[in-house]
Design an enzyme around this catalytic site. Structure first.
Site, PDB file in Angstrom:
ATOM      1  N   LYS A 136     -95.579  63.561 -45.869  1.00 37.24           N
ATOM      2  CA  LYS A 136     -95.446  64.552 -44.795  1.00 37.24           C
ATOM      3  C   LYS A 136     -95.389  64.191 -43.472  1.00 37.24           C
ATOM      4  CE  LYS A 136     -95.351  68.423 -47.878  1.00 37.24           C
ATOM      5  NZ  LYS A 136     -95.789  70.047 -48.146  1.00 37.24           N
ATOM      6  N   ASN A 144    -112.507  69.568 -45.107  1.00 38.49           N
ATOM      7  CA  ASN A 144    -112.053  68.477 -45.668  1.00 38.49           C
ATOM      8  C   ASN A 144    -113.027  67.412 -46.207  1.00 38.49           C
ATOM      9  OD1 ASN A 144    -109.315  66.883 -46.159  1.00 38.49           O
ATOM     10  ND2 ASN A 144    -110.257  65.293 -45.049  1.00 38.49           N
ATOM     11  N   ALA A 154    -106.811  68.629 -45.168  1.00 39.80           N
ATOM     12  CA  ALA A 154    -106.261  68.502 -43.769  1.00 39.80           C
ATOM     13  C   ALA A 154    -105.214  67.423 -43.588  1.00 39.80           C
ATOM     14  CB  ALA A 154    -107.515  68.181 -42.712  1.00 39.80           C
ATOM     15  N   GLY A 155    -104.743  67.124 -44.706  1.00 38.73           N
ATOM     16  CA  GLY A 155    -103.379  66.232 -44.546  1.00 38.73           C
ATOM     17  C   GLY A 155    -102.194  67.189 -44.474  1.00 38.73           C
ATOM     18  N   GLU A 186     -89.660  72.775 -33.567  1.00 37.03           N
ATOM     19  CA  GLU A 186     -90.923  73.406 -32.689  1.00 37.03           C
ATOM     20  C   GLU A 186     -91.958  73.308 -33.812  1.00 37.03           C
ATOM     21  OE1 GLU A 186     -93.485  74.263 -29.673  1.00 37.03           O
ATOM     22  OE2 GLU A 186     -91.492  73.094 -29.844  1.00 37.03           O
ATOM     23  N   ASP A 194     -93.156  74.865 -44.955  1.00 37.87           N
ATOM     24  CA  ASP A 194     -94.304  75.042 -45.648  1.00 37.87           C
ATOM     25  C   ASP A 194     -94.832  76.487 -45.535  1.00 37.87           C
ATOM     26  OD1 ASP A 194     -94.206  72.809 -47.532  1.00 37.87           O
ATOM     27  OD2 ASP A 194     -95.247  71.807 -46.291  1.00 37.87           O
ATOM     28  N   ASN A 254     -91.619  68.380 -43.865  1.00 36.30           N
ATOM     29  CA  ASN A 254     -91.340  68.426 -45.385  1.00 36.30           C
ATOM     30  C   ASN A 254     -89.825  68.618 -45.727  1.00 36.30           C
ATOM     31  OD1 ASN A 254     -90.747  71.132 -44.787  1.00 36.30           O
ATOM     32  ND2 ASN A 254     -91.641  72.032 -46.453  1.00 36.30           N
ATOM     33  N   VAL A 294    -114.551  64.515 -42.452  1.00 34.75           N
ATOM     34  CA  VAL A 294    -114.814  65.502 -41.592  1.00 34.75           C
ATOM     35  C   VAL A 294    -113.910  65.421 -40.293  1.00 34.75           C
ATOM     36  CG1 VAL A 294    -116.289  66.541 -40.209  1.00 34.75           C
ATOM     37  CG2 VAL A 294    -117.043  65.977 -42.181  1.00 34.75           C
ATOM     38  N   GLN A 341     -90.422  77.472 -49.818  1.00 38.13           N
ATOM     39  CA  GLN A 341     -90.320  76.595 -48.583  1.00 38.13           C
ATOM     40  C   GLN A 341     -88.531  75.908 -49.015  1.00 38.13           C
ATOM     41  OE1 GLN A 341     -90.180  73.140 -48.970  1.00 38.13           O
ATOM     42  NE2 GLN A 341     -90.618  73.161 -51.224  1.00 38.13           N
TER      43      GLN A 341
END
Length: 291
Positions: A77, A162, A139-140, A90, A114, A99, A165, A261
């Site tokens: 992604k 995560n 945090a991906g 945006e 998503d 995605n 960090v 989604q």
């Protein structure tokens, strides 16, 4: 966001796919074929496993070969965001992750659906996020797409944790730079900073693929709290089992988010928003039958 359905000389041969690695488990072909049947459209929708070191090349070849649209899943992604840099919506620009890809007027476009999918599914679960304390694990790319939509619900606090960090704090910085009004309600740290009582804990990591739950030491569920795993499977995921044992009043997987989604992606590509409910019910029945 204004979108336009891509033009094609032969609608009956329009090609779509979900791209990821791994991707064999994806239910996206079933979902989009069901949407097509519901709306009276003809399409071909496949799974496309891209080499980890050649995502951009695989995308380029897909569209050069007449492809119309791609859904993007783990772990691409963020790479999709880079690949579609000159054609981001945006929503995608702020998220830093894409995605949904398509070609429009010869340019590669990217969006992130998503967040809409997650919020719609949480609403179906009876959740009102206003004033809630939310822990987002990961945090991906999956997490990036939902941070701003979650903040926009008026939640009291969103804390992103995560294993690395730096990735969590980088996400926090990028989001507060893009939307400084949420600086006070957004925080970030390592998995060891998950301590507290949370109304909703959302697993946005891929840990459930390996049937493992993130190590969230000190994280507790408040009364009537929800444990939500963005991953889905034929049986409760490792995160769902952990959440139940940890005191969550309600647990659910991300199947509804997946269908939600996908519906918005379908709308971007085809100009019509399909009905999520019957497709979600059919997919859930299919998963139960596979147990």
């Amino acid at each position: 966001m204004t979108t336009h359905a891509p033009s094609t000389p032969n609608p009956s041969l329009r090609k779509f796919a979900v791209i990821g690695n791994p991707v064999a488990h994806s239910r996206s072909p079933f979902i989009h074929q069901a949407f097509a049947a519901q709306t009276g459209m003809s399409l071909v929708y496949d799974r496309l496993c891209a080499p980890l070191d050649n995502f951009a090349g695989t995308v380029k070849h897909f569209f050069a070969d007449g492809g119309v649209g791609l859904n993007v899943t783990v772990p691409f992604k963020e790479q999709a965001w880079q690949t579609a840099q000159d054609g981001l919506s945006e929503r995608a620009r702020v998220a830093g992750a894409v995605n949904t890809l398509w070609m429009q007027d010869g340019q590669l476009k990217g969006c992130n659906t998503d967040g809409i999918g997650l919020l719609n599914d949480l609403e179906r679960q009876g959740q009102n996020l206003a004033g809630k304390r939310i822990l987002l694990v990961g945090a991906g790319g999956a997490a990036k797409g939902v941070v701003l939509p979650l903040l926009e619900t008026g939640c009291a606090r969103l804390h992103v944790v995560n294993r690395t960090v730096e990735k969590a704090t980088a996400l926090q910085t990028a989001m507060t730079d893009a939307a400084p009004r949420y600086t006070a309600s957004l925080s970030a740290g390592g998995l060891d900073s998950a301590e507290g009582h949370w109304d909703i804990i959302i697993n946005a990591t891929s840990s459930s693929i390996d049937d493992k739950a993130p190590a969230l030491k000190g994280a507790h569920f408040a009364p009537n709290a929800l444990g939500y795993d963005m991953f889905y499977a034929t049986r409760p995921t490792a995160f769902m089992r952990w959440a139940k044992d940890a005191g969550a009043a309600q647990v659910c997987d991300g199947l509804g988010m997946l269908v939600g989604q996908a519906a918005v992606s379908f709308q971007i590509w085809n100009g019509v928003l399909p009905d999520v409910a019957p497709v979600l019910a059919a997919l859930r029945a299919q998963l139960h039958a596979a147990q």
